[in-house]
Design an enzyme around this catalytic site. Structure first.
Site, PDB file in Angstrom:
ATOM      1  N   CYS A 137       0.820  -1.210   0.000  1.00 43.06           N
ATOM      2  CA  CYS A 137       0.000   0.000   0.000  1.00 43.06           C
ATOM      3  C   CYS A 137       0.855   1.263   0.000  1.00 43.06           C
ATOM      4  O   CYS A 137       1.964   1.277   0.521  1.00 43.06           O
ATOM      5  CB  CYS A 137      -0.884   0.042   1.225  1.00 43.06           C
ATOM      6  SG  CYS A 137      -1.891  -1.424   1.401  1.00 43.06           S
ATOM      7  N   ARG A 148       4.752   0.496  -6.013  1.00 43.45           N
ATOM      8  CA  ARG A 148       4.738  -0.334  -4.807  1.00 43.45           C
ATOM      9  C   ARG A 148       3.845  -1.562  -4.978  1.00 43.45           C
ATOM     10  O   ARG A 148       3.917  -2.499  -4.193  1.00 43.45           O
ATOM     11  CB  ARG A 148       4.255   0.501  -3.614  1.00 43.45           C
ATOM     12  CG  ARG A 148       5.178   1.645  -3.282  1.00 43.45           C
ATOM     13  CD  ARG A 148       4.609   2.536  -2.212  1.00 43.45           C
ATOM     14  NE  ARG A 148       4.590   1.923  -0.910  1.00 43.45           N
ATOM     15  CZ  ARG A 148       5.607   1.882  -0.057  1.00 43.45           C
ATOM     16  NH1 ARG A 148       6.750   2.432  -0.411  1.00 43.45           N
ATOM     17  NH2 ARG A 148       5.507   1.306   1.114  1.00 43.45           N
ATOM     18  N   TRP A 204      -2.971  -2.808  -1.610  1.00 42.84           N
ATOM     19  CA  TRP A 204      -2.571  -4.160  -2.006  1.00 42.84           C
ATOM     20  C   TRP A 204      -3.254  -5.070  -0.992  1.00 42.84           C
ATOM     21  O   TRP A 204      -2.923  -5.065   0.192  1.00 42.84           O
ATOM     22  CB  TRP A 204      -1.047  -4.292  -1.938  1.00 42.84           C
ATOM     23  CG  TRP A 204      -0.494  -5.543  -2.544  1.00 42.84           C
ATOM     24  CD1 TRP A 204      -0.152  -5.745  -3.851  1.00 42.84           C
ATOM     25  CD2 TRP A 204      -0.192  -6.773  -1.871  1.00 42.84           C
ATOM     26  NE1 TRP A 204       0.333  -7.016  -4.027  1.00 42.84           N
ATOM     27  CE2 TRP A 204       0.319  -7.673  -2.836  1.00 42.84           C
ATOM     28  CE3 TRP A 204      -0.317  -7.205  -0.540  1.00 42.84           C
ATOM     29  CZ2 TRP A 204       0.715  -8.967  -2.517  1.00 42.84           C
ATOM     30  CZ3 TRP A 204       0.076  -8.500  -0.235  1.00 42.84           C
ATOM     31  CH2 TRP A 204       0.585  -9.364  -1.217  1.00 42.84           C
ATOM     32  N   ASN A 250      -1.232   1.977   5.695  1.00 40.51           N
ATOM     33  CA  ASN A 250      -0.298   1.010   5.113  1.00 40.51           C
ATOM     34  C   ASN A 250       0.230   0.164   6.266  1.00 40.51           C
ATOM     35  O   ASN A 250       0.752   0.707   7.230  1.00 40.51           O
ATOM     36  CB  ASN A 250       0.855   1.748   4.422  1.00 40.51           C
ATOM     37  CG  ASN A 250       1.943   0.802   3.923  1.00 40.51           C
ATOM     38  OD1 ASN A 250       1.692  -0.382   3.731  1.00 40.51           O
ATOM     39  ND2 ASN A 250       3.137   1.322   3.721  1.00 40.51           N
ATOM     40  N   GLY A 251       0.081  -1.151   6.163  1.00 41.79           N
ATOM     41  CA  GLY A 251       0.549  -2.045   7.226  1.00 41.79           C
ATOM     42  C   GLY A 251      -0.515  -3.075   7.537  1.00 41.79           C
ATOM     43  O   GLY A 251      -1.454  -3.272   6.765  1.00 41.79           O
ATOM     44  N   GLU A 298      18.686 -15.647  -9.820  1.00 38.81           N
ATOM     45  CA  GLU A 298      18.189 -14.295 -10.105  1.00 38.81           C
ATOM     46  C   GLU A 298      17.593 -14.232 -11.519  1.00 38.81           C
ATOM     47  O   GLU A 298      16.532 -13.649 -11.730  1.00 38.81           O
ATOM     48  CB  GLU A 298      19.333 -13.283  -9.922  1.00 38.81           C
ATOM     49  CG  GLU A 298      19.033 -11.857 -10.368  1.00 38.81           C
ATOM     50  CD  GLU A 298      17.877 -11.195  -9.625  1.00 38.81           C
ATOM     51  OE1 GLU A 298      17.317 -11.772  -8.695  1.00 38.81           O
ATOM     52  OE2 GLU A 298      17.512 -10.069 -10.038  1.00 38.81           O
ATOM     53  N   LYS A 355      13.670 -13.360 -12.468  1.00 37.13           N
ATOM     54  CA  LYS A 355      13.288 -12.275 -13.391  1.00 37.13           C
ATOM     55  C   LYS A 355      12.255 -12.788 -14.397  1.00 37.13           C
ATOM     56  O   LYS A 355      11.258 -12.131 -14.681  1.00 37.13           O
ATOM     57  CB  LYS A 355      14.499 -11.737 -14.166  1.00 37.13           C
ATOM     58  CG  LYS A 355      15.509 -10.928 -13.389  1.00 37.13           C
ATOM     59  CD  LYS A 355      15.138  -9.470 -13.175  1.00 37.13           C
ATOM     60  CE  LYS A 355      14.434  -9.217 -11.899  1.00 37.13           C
ATOM     61  NZ  LYS A 355      15.083  -9.362 -10.640  1.00 37.13           N
ATOM     62  N   GLU A 407       8.841 -13.480 -12.605  1.00 36.79           N
ATOM     63  CA  GLU A 407       8.048 -12.369 -12.078  1.00 36.79           C
ATOM     64  C   GLU A 407       7.510 -11.437 -13.162  1.00 36.79           C
ATOM     65  O   GLU A 407       6.401 -10.942 -13.026  1.00 36.79           O
ATOM     66  CB  GLU A 407       8.780 -11.602 -10.968  1.00 36.79           C
ATOM     67  CG  GLU A 407      10.047 -10.902 -11.351  1.00 36.79           C
ATOM     68  CD  GLU A 407      10.708 -10.202 -10.157  1.00 36.79           C
ATOM     69  OE1 GLU A 407      10.078  -9.960  -9.130  1.00 36.79           O
ATOM     70  OE2 GLU A 407      11.905  -9.883 -10.283  1.00 36.79           O
ATOM     71  N   HIS A 446      19.920 -35.190  -9.965  1.00 40.05           N
ATOM     72  CA  HIS A 446      19.419 -35.799  -8.728  1.00 40.05           C
ATOM     73  C   HIS A 446      17.898 -35.656  -8.626  1.00 40.05           C
ATOM     74  O   HIS A 446      17.346 -35.717  -7.535  1.00 40.05           O
ATOM     75  CB  HIS A 446      20.125 -35.180  -7.521  1.00 40.05           C
ATOM     76  CG  HIS A 446      21.602 -35.444  -7.522  1.00 40.05           C
ATOM     77  ND1 HIS A 446      22.139 -36.670  -7.197  1.00 40.05           N
ATOM     78  CD2 HIS A 446      22.652 -34.665  -7.893  1.00 40.05           C
ATOM     79  CE1 HIS A 446      23.454 -36.631  -7.321  1.00 40.05           C
ATOM     80  NE2 HIS A 446      23.797 -35.417  -7.762  1.00 40.05           N
ATOM     81  N   LYS A 502       6.420  -3.821  -4.922  1.00 41.11           N
ATOM     82  CA  LYS A 502       7.842  -3.474  -4.873  1.00 41.11           C
ATOM     83  C   LYS A 502       8.395  -3.626  -3.456  1.00 41.11           C
ATOM     84  O   LYS A 502       9.468  -4.153  -3.258  1.00 41.11           O
ATOM     85  CB  LYS A 502       8.023  -2.031  -5.369  1.00 41.11           C
ATOM     86  CG  LYS A 502       9.466  -1.538  -5.374  1.00 41.11           C
ATOM     87  CD  LYS A 502      10.260  -2.172  -6.481  1.00 41.11           C
ATOM     88  CE  LYS A 502      11.697  -1.694  -6.524  1.00 41.11           C
ATOM     89  NZ  LYS A 502      12.537  -2.629  -7.292  1.00 41.11           N
TER      90      LYS A 502
END
Ligand code: AGP
Length: 613
Positions: free
Chosen positions: A2, A27, A75, A101-102, A485, A489, A492, A508, A608
């Site tokens: 948020c 965000r 969010w 926000n939280g 990484e 990428k 996402e 394996h 974000k």
């Protein structure tokens, strides 16, 4: 997650709020809303979906009069995205409006309590509980600020709140704990926001609120109070970067802009720390005696910052001969880690506000460990909470998929490893000097990988592979960290299922998934391990895989004999090689995402800054 913004002044508030919310879009969010105080009292307008829906509803803001207001991008955590669950939330009395926000952890208990007091609820959110709690105390005491104080001491969890009261026109009360909140000082106007870009267009003078701080303000003045309710002064800080740093500047996406900003970000992060052929990390105090007494260094982070930590394990162990362990922050707190005085715990975070990383930091401190943070956002919670901090000077990173923050974090790892190795005497002079010159030229080497030739090659490879359903990234040693990484990428931003394994691990188990046409991205940039990785490529080729190999210039011919397509990067010092190997993988994911029609900068479901656990 948020984002909140608040404005008090003489302009029409709604367009300013919408502007601010747009700058917080990075965000991550699924709905948005504003509430303005005007002659009708408190007027909230909210909309599920992109900010453009709210913008259209408000005719760009012009349809909503009033010069004081609060805004929010949500969010979803409590309740699905909907108009009803969007912020701002009103108290059942209609006198209080709140953006938050939280997460309020004792929301269920407080909701029960408020229901018993006669409150009603129209959403599933934890934030409506806050609005009702403040509303209740406002009815009881008739004092806006006191009501906020009474409510806030009863909240458990994290919050940055912006609050309006119908009976107190012109005023906003803001308060925070464990979620970011900045105050912006203007001329005849004042602001609050979750992050600097939201208000940078209007002011460059800000104060970072601490946990427990409260700001009570209108357009002309502000009073700050600390957690005990005592008046306090806040230091005014000047933001040194320009608005253009948080704008796309001719690029189609922030991600591409930020990929291209990597040489500058690396220069800004490395150059000030290299003086007369030496690494100098100002303010970092890690004596030989302390380092020699360390049993283990932990590196703790989330997502890409965790992959930097995985790479750091290789780099620090190699240079300093101290045992290292990389841990995901979300696990650190819950595995009863063997952490104490003889451990250094390094936290890596772009935003400096990732909830799991912050919680892990507090846990490490509580267990008596020394903590050091590698952070990009100045004044962020993690930067403040750690015993020592090294900043990456990447500038604002807006795209959800990190690029320049990743490479600058890695560059700080090199610097830190070298400073520690020098102190410990674990690195020869020759090796130290070779790394110094490697670091000096690293920004130029990255520029070379960003050449038009490489760009076109990555675009071509994306056109060839974008329709695949699965991808497997394999590599050895530091290449395996880069695989993680690169694979993230692709997942996402391109929504392509992808996994990463150390190349020797594939047989394996995961090799059973390789069949005709499966995409395997193989990294072979470590000279002594080149043949081993080629052998692993042959194994997947034998099972029908379509292999894209990232290797070193000079090795193309050998690699071409085995893999289906090649991209080669310049050869640099082996420890610095990951900084170059990641670049084609960033570009490849970017173009795959474009071919698949994905929203590169705002991938679905992602935020974000992940400020909830
Ligand atoms: C990377 O592209 C992701 N957006 C994500 O994994 C990110 O690195 C992670 O959430 C950690 O964030 P931080 O660096 O702000 O702590």
């Amino acid at each position: 997650m948020c984002g909140i913004v608040g404005y008090a002044g003489s302009r029409q508030a709604a367009p300013v709020l919408l502007d601010g919310l747009e700058k917080l879009e990075y965000r991550g969010y699924d709905s948005a809303g504003v509430c303005v105080h005007n002659e009708n009292g408190l007027e909230p307008v909210k909309a599920k979906g992109r900010l453009s829906v709210l913008r259209d509803r408000l005719e760009g803001g012009s349809a909503l009069p009033g010069s004081v207001g609060i805004g929010h991008t949500r969010w979803a955590t409590h309740g699905a995205p909907s108009d009803r669950n969007s912020h701002p939330h009103m108290s059942w009395t209609g006198k209080i409006a709140v953006v938050h926000n939280g997460i309020i952890e004792n929301e269920a208990r407080l909701r029960e309590k408020m229901l018993r007091k006669g409150a009603t609820f129209s959403s599933e959110t934890d934030t409506e509980v806050v609005a009702n709690l403040i509303g209740y105390y406002y009815e009881k005491y008739g004092d806006f600020v006191l009501a906020v104080r009474e409510a806030v001491v009863r909240l458990e969890g994290s919050f940055a709140l912006g609050i309006l009261c119908k009976d107190v026109p012109g005023k906003i009360v803001a308060v925070k704990k464990d979620s970011p909140l900045i105050f912006g000082f203007g001329e005849g106007e004042n602001f609050i926001a979750s992050d600097v870009p939201a208000i940078l267009k209007y002011t460059q003078t800000v104060a970072y609120l601490e946990d427990g701080d409260m700001a009570v303000f209108d357009g002309d003045s502000v009073e700050f109070f600390d957690s005990t309710g005592e008046p306090t002064e806040k230091k005014r800080e000047k933001i040194t970067w320009e608005m253009s740093a948080a704008e796309r500047g001719g690029y189609d996406h922030f991600m591409m802009k930020e990929i291209y900003e990597q040489p500058k970000a690396l220069r800004d992060t490395i150059s000030p720390r290299l003086r007369n052929g030496q690494v100098t990390l100002e303010g970092i105090d890690l004596s030989a005696e302390y380092l020699k007494g360390l049993r283990k260094i932990y590196l703790v982070a989330c997502g890409s910052a965790y992959y930097v930590s995985v790479l750091a394990k290789y780099i620090i162990e190699k240079t300093c001969r101290i045992a290292c362990e990389a841990m995901m922050a979300s696990e650190f707190r819950y595995c009863d880690p063997v952490v104490g005085k003889d451990n250094l715990v390094i936290f890596v975070s772009q935003s400096g506000e990732t909830a799991d990383t912050l919680a892990a930091l507090r846990e490490a401190k509580a267990r008596g460990a020394q903590t050091l943070a590698i952070v990009n956002v100045v004044g962020s919670a993690i930067a403040k909470a750690a015993d020592q901090v090294i900043y990456t000077w990447a500038g604002p990173e807006i795209a959800v998929a990190t690029t320049k923050a990743f490479t600058t974090q890695l560059s700080v790892v090199y610097l830190l490893a070298m400073q520690m190795a020098k102190t410990l005497g674990t690195m020869s002079v020759g090796e130290y000097n070779a790394l110094i010159s490697g670091l000096e030229s690293l920004p130029y080497d990255v520029e070379r990988v960003l050449s038009q030739r490489h760009l076109e090659r990555c675009q071509y490879l994306a056109s060839r592979y974008h329709a695949h359903h699965d991808a497997f990234y394999i590599g050895r040693n530091v290449d395996s960290g880069i695989c993680m990484e690169g694979s993230l990428k692709l997942k996402e931003i391109a929504y392509l299922h992808s996994e990463a394994y150390p190349a020797g691990e594939l047989k394996h188990g995961p090799i059973s998934l390789i069949e005709d046409g499966t995409l395997v991205v193989a990294l072979a940039t470590i000279e002594p391990l080149f043949d081993k990785t080629m052998a692993n490529i042959k194994e997947v080729k034998a099972r029908g895989a379509d292999v894209l190999c990232v290797t070193l210039e000079g090795y193309e011919e050998q690699a071409e004999k085995i893999a289906d397509s090649i991209i080669a990067v310049p050869k640099v010092h082996p420890l610095l090689q990951p900084s170059l190997s990641i670049i084609p993988l960033q570009l490849f994911s970017y173009y795959v995402a474009l071919y698949r029609g994905c929203d590169v900068d705002k991938p679905r479901n992602l935020a974000k800054s992940v400020t909830v656990e």
